[in-house]
Design a protein around this motif. Structure first.
Motif, PDB file in Angstrom:
ATOM      1  N   LEU A  94      35.667  38.112  63.176  1.00 52.62           N
ATOM      2  CA  LEU A  94      34.844  39.315  63.071  1.00 52.62           C
ATOM      3  C   LEU A  94      35.694  40.549  63.330  1.00 52.62           C
ATOM      4  O   LEU A  94      36.624  40.508  64.135  1.00 52.62           O
ATOM      5  CB  LEU A  94      33.696  39.277  64.079  1.00 52.62           C
ATOM      6  N   ALA A  95      35.377  41.644  62.655  1.00 50.56           N
ATOM      7  CA  ALA A  95      36.089  42.903  62.887  1.00 50.56           C
ATOM      8  C   ALA A  95      35.148  44.061  62.576  1.00 50.56           C
ATOM      9  O   ALA A  95      34.188  43.911  61.814  1.00 50.56           O
ATOM     10  CB  ALA A  95      37.333  42.995  62.011  1.00 50.56           C
ATOM     11  N   ASN A  96      35.444  45.218  63.178  1.00 53.37           N
ATOM     12  CA  ASN A  96      34.660  46.401  62.839  1.00 53.37           C
ATOM     13  C   ASN A  96      35.368  47.193  61.737  1.00 53.37           C
ATOM     14  O   ASN A  96      36.495  46.875  61.332  1.00 53.37           O
ATOM     15  CB  ASN A  96      34.381  47.257  64.078  1.00 53.37           C
ATOM     16  N   SER A  97      34.702  48.222  61.242  1.00 52.34           N
ATOM     17  CA  SER A  97      35.238  48.990  60.113  1.00 52.34           C
ATOM     18  C   SER A  97      36.555  49.662  60.460  1.00 52.34           C
ATOM     19  O   SER A  97      37.433  49.807  59.601  1.00 52.34           O
ATOM     20  CB  SER A  97      34.215  50.031  59.660  1.00 52.34           C
ATOM     21  N   GLU A  98      36.707  50.059  61.733  1.00 54.91           N
ATOM     22  CA  GLU A  98      37.950  50.709  62.152  1.00 54.91           C
ATOM     23  C   GLU A  98      39.137  49.752  62.031  1.00 54.91           C
ATOM     24  O   GLU A  98      40.226  50.128  61.574  1.00 54.91           O
ATOM     25  CB  GLU A  98      37.830  51.212  63.589  1.00 54.91           C
ATOM     26  N   LEU A  99      38.942  48.507  62.438  1.00 50.00           N
ATOM     27  CA  LEU A  99      40.026  47.525  62.336  1.00 50.00           C
ATOM     28  C   LEU A  99      40.340  47.217  60.876  1.00 50.00           C
ATOM     29  O   LEU A  99      41.506  47.159  60.472  1.00 50.00           O
ATOM     30  CB  LEU A  99      39.618  46.249  63.089  1.00 50.00           C
ATOM     31  N   ILE A 100      39.301  47.017  60.076  1.00 52.52           N
ATOM     32  CA  ILE A 100      39.512  46.680  58.665  1.00 52.52           C
ATOM     33  C   ILE A 100      40.242  47.806  57.946  1.00 52.52           C
ATOM     34  O   ILE A 100      41.163  47.565  57.144  1.00 52.52           O
ATOM     35  CB  ILE A 100      38.167  46.358  57.997  1.00 52.52           C
ATOM     36  N   ALA A 101      39.863  49.055  58.231  1.00 53.04           N
ATOM     37  CA  ALA A 101      40.549  50.189  57.614  1.00 53.04           C
ATOM     38  C   ALA A 101      42.000  50.263  58.056  1.00 53.04           C
ATOM     39  O   ALA A 101      42.894  50.600  57.262  1.00 53.04           O
ATOM     40  CB  ALA A 101      39.826  51.485  57.965  1.00 53.04           C
ATOM     41  N   LEU A 102      42.267  49.911  59.307  1.00 51.12           N
ATOM     42  CA  LEU A 102      43.620  49.977  59.854  1.00 51.12           C
ATOM     43  C   LEU A 102      44.557  49.007  59.139  1.00 51.12           C
ATOM     44  O   LEU A 102      45.699  49.352  58.832  1.00 51.12           O
ATOM     45  CB  LEU A 102      43.575  49.658  61.351  1.00 51.12           C
ATOM     46  N   ILE A 103      44.078  47.786  58.867  1.00 47.15           N
ATOM     47  CA  ILE A 103      44.978  46.756  58.341  1.00 47.15           C
ATOM     48  C   ILE A 103      44.812  46.514  56.841  1.00 47.15           C
ATOM     49  O   ILE A 103      45.518  45.673  56.276  1.00 47.15           O
ATOM     50  CB  ILE A 103      44.785  45.424  59.093  1.00 47.15           C
ATOM     51  N   SER A 104      43.908  47.233  56.185  1.00 47.84           N
ATOM     52  CA  SER A 104      43.592  46.916  54.783  1.00 47.84           C
ATOM     53  C   SER A 104      44.811  46.997  53.866  1.00 47.84           C
ATOM     54  O   SER A 104      44.967  46.166  52.955  1.00 47.84           O
ATOM     55  CB  SER A 104      42.489  47.837  54.266  1.00 47.84           C
ATOM     56  N   ALA A 105      45.693  47.953  54.112  1.00 45.36           N
ATOM     57  CA  ALA A 105      46.852  48.117  53.228  1.00 45.36           C
ATOM     58  C   ALA A 105      47.839  46.969  53.340  1.00 45.36           C
ATOM     59  O   ALA A 105      48.599  46.698  52.404  1.00 45.36           O
ATOM     60  CB  ALA A 105      47.557  49.440  53.525  1.00 45.36           C
ATOM     61  N   VAL A 106      47.848  46.277  54.477  1.00 47.65           N
ATOM     62  CA  VAL A 106      48.808  45.184  54.682  1.00 47.65           C
ATOM     63  C   VAL A 106      48.132  43.811  54.663  1.00 47.65           C
ATOM     64  O   VAL A 106      48.770  42.804  54.936  1.00 47.65           O
ATOM     65  CB  VAL A 106      49.588  45.374  56.011  1.00 47.65           C
ATOM     66  N   THR A 107      46.834  43.781  54.350  1.00 48.56           N
ATOM     67  CA  THR A 107      46.116  42.502  54.198  1.00 48.56           C
ATOM     68  C   THR A 107      45.316  42.544  52.890  1.00 48.56           C
ATOM     69  O   THR A 107      44.091  42.436  52.904  1.00 48.56           O
ATOM     70  CB  THR A 107      45.165  42.248  55.388  1.00 48.56           C
ATOM     71  N   PRO A 108      45.983  42.694  51.750  1.00 53.16           N
ATOM     72  CA  PRO A 108      45.276  42.931  50.491  1.00 53.16           C
ATOM     73  C   PRO A 108      44.391  41.783  50.033  1.00 53.16           C
ATOM     74  O   PRO A 108      43.467  42.000  49.235  1.00 53.16           O
ATOM     75  CB  PRO A 108      46.420  43.170  49.492  1.00 53.16           C
ATOM     76  N   ASP A 109      44.625  40.567  50.507  1.00 54.82           N
ATOM     77  CA  ASP A 109      43.859  39.419  50.019  1.00 54.82           C
ATOM     78  C   ASP A 109      42.722  39.005  50.947  1.00 54.82           C
ATOM     79  O   ASP A 109      42.056  37.993  50.693  1.00 54.82           O
ATOM     80  CB  ASP A 109      44.791  38.233  49.789  1.00 54.82           C
ATOM     81  N   LEU A 110      42.494  39.760  52.023  1.00 57.48           N
ATOM     82  CA  LEU A 110      41.368  39.455  52.906  1.00 57.48           C
ATOM     83  C   LEU A 110      40.112  40.119  52.360  1.00 57.48           C
ATOM     84  O   LEU A 110      40.139  41.290  51.966  1.00 57.48           O
ATOM     85  CB  LEU A 110      41.637  39.937  54.326  1.00 57.48           C
ATOM     86  N   ILE A 111      39.025  39.383  52.354  1.00 60.80           N
ATOM     87  CA  ILE A 111      37.735  39.910  51.892  1.00 60.80           C
ATOM     88  C   ILE A 111      36.743  39.810  53.045  1.00 60.80           C
ATOM     89  O   ILE A 111      36.553  38.736  53.624  1.00 60.80           O
ATOM     90  CB  ILE A 111      37.211  39.133  50.670  1.00 60.80           C
ATOM     91  N   TRP A 112      36.103  40.932  53.353  1.00 58.09           N
ATOM     92  CA  TRP A 112      35.173  40.999  54.470  1.00 58.09           C
ATOM     93  C   TRP A 112      33.743  41.133  53.958  1.00 58.09           C
ATOM     94  O   TRP A 112      33.479  41.779  52.951  1.00 58.09           O
ATOM     95  CB  TRP A 112      35.511  42.186  55.376  1.00 58.09           C
ATOM     96  N   GLY A 113      32.816  40.546  54.680  1.00 56.36           N
ATOM     97  CA  GLY A 113      31.413  40.589  54.313  1.00 56.36           C
ATOM     98  C   GLY A 113      30.773  41.923  54.667  1.00 56.36           C
ATOM     99  O   GLY A 113      31.418  42.826  55.205  1.00 56.36           O
ATOM    100  N   PRO A 114      29.484  42.060  54.380  1.00 56.86           N
ATOM    101  CA  PRO A 114      28.772  43.311  54.672  1.00 56.86           C
ATOM    102  C   PRO A 114      28.655  43.559  56.169  1.00 56.86           C
ATOM    103  O   PRO A 114      28.717  42.628  56.978  1.00 56.86           O
ATOM    104  CB  PRO A 114      27.404  43.091  54.031  1.00 56.86           C
ATOM    105  N   GLU A 115      28.483  44.813  56.525  1.00 57.04           N
ATOM    106  CA  GLU A 115      28.378  45.181  57.928  1.00 57.04           C
ATOM    107  C   GLU A 115      27.062  44.689  58.520  1.00 57.04           C
ATOM    108  O   GLU A 115      25.990  44.839  57.933  1.00 57.04           O
ATOM    109  CB  GLU A 115      28.494  46.698  58.082  1.00 57.04           C
ATOM    110  N   ARG A 116      27.143  44.079  59.695  1.00 60.14           N
ATOM    111  CA  ARG A 116      25.957  43.610  60.394  1.00 60.14           C
ATOM    112  C   ARG A 116      25.341  44.753  61.196  1.00 60.14           C
ATOM    113  O   ARG A 116      25.900  45.843  61.287  1.00 60.14           O
ATOM    114  CB  ARG A 116      26.310  42.450  61.331  1.00 60.14           C
ATOM    115  N   LYS A 117      24.214  44.472  61.832  1.00 57.45           N
ATOM    116  CA  LYS A 117      23.547  45.495  62.632  1.00 57.45           C
ATOM    117  C   LYS A 117      24.398  45.960  63.800  1.00 57.45           C
ATOM    118  O   LYS A 117      24.293  47.085  64.256  1.00 57.45           O
ATOM    119  CB  LYS A 117      22.200  44.964  63.138  1.00 57.45           C
TER     120      LYS A 117
END
Length: 234
Positions: A104-127
């Protein structure tokens, strides 16, 4: 090179086992399932757990920077449980779910690493603001083990492997982790045998460095794997 051993055990072991581990010099880390074990007490600690048939995993902690190349560094992350963190803190967070084997990760973490993890796919944001990892590539080769001292296959076909903690990546595995940023490992290999094991996500060293630089907290230090050594011709 300074090697540090830890043993990962179930968090619900009773106080009697905790006292026995402490009696041989083992110390619990911040992550309650991990115990740091002095070299001289390693055999004693393993014996305590084996005699009581307690599942454990030996972690072979090699400090990054000693024998590692930047481009080939990769590690398991010791993640905090989702019950231990507040996703509304607006800081990058990566967590282990209370159920299942995902991440699990929050949007801040996903945005931080997105450029260096191009093949990771994350699901929709939970509550609660967290998103679950839906896809990461699978390593093409098993993780290689240096030595195995116990093997136990469960009813589902998954193996619990007791080994000396040294784990190695093939060149093909390193390339997948380097280009994708992270990948799942679901097999061990020792000598000529291959063993299906519980899936574990391995991250590229550069991704971990980026997280650490931005204050991402883990339950325990990353557990680094090494590049498979070349075998000499005999």
């Amino acid at each position: 090179m300074r090697i540090q051993h830890s043993i990962s055990v179930p968090e619900d072991i009773d106080n009697g086992i905790r006292d026995l581990l402490a009696g041989v010099g083992a110390q619990p880390s911040e992550h309650t399932g991990n115990w740091r074990v002095p070299d001289h007490s390693l055999d004693s600690a393993i014996g305590i757990l084996e005699r009581r048939k307690i599942d454990f995993r030996l972690l072979y902690n090699i400090p990054k920077g000693e024998g590692f190349e930047t481009e080939t560094a990769a590690a398991y992350l010791c993640l905090k449980s989702e019950s231990e963190a507040n996703p509304t803190d607006n800081v990058p967070i990566i967590l282990e779910p209370m159920e299942g084997l995902s991440v699990l990760a929050n949007s801040e973490l996903i945005a931080l690493i997105s450029a260096v993890t191009p093949d990771l796919i994350w699901g929709p944001e939970r509550k609660d603001g967290l998103r679950e990892l839906e896809h990461a590539p699978l390593l093409p080769d098993p993780v290689e083990l240096a030595d195995v001292f116990s093997k136990d296959q469960g009813k589902t076909g998954i193996w619990l492997i007791g080994h000396d903690g040294q784990e190695f990546l093939t060149d093909r595995n390193i390339e997948i982790i380097r280009t994708s940023g992270a990948a799942w490992s679901d097999k061990y290999r020792f000598e000529s045998e291959t063993f299906p094991v519980l899936s574990t996500l391995i991250f590229r060293g550069k991704v971990i460095d980026l997280m650490l630089q931005h204050g991402v907290e883990f339950a325990a230090p990353p557990i680094y794997l090494r590049k498979q050594p070349k075998t000499d011709d005999h």
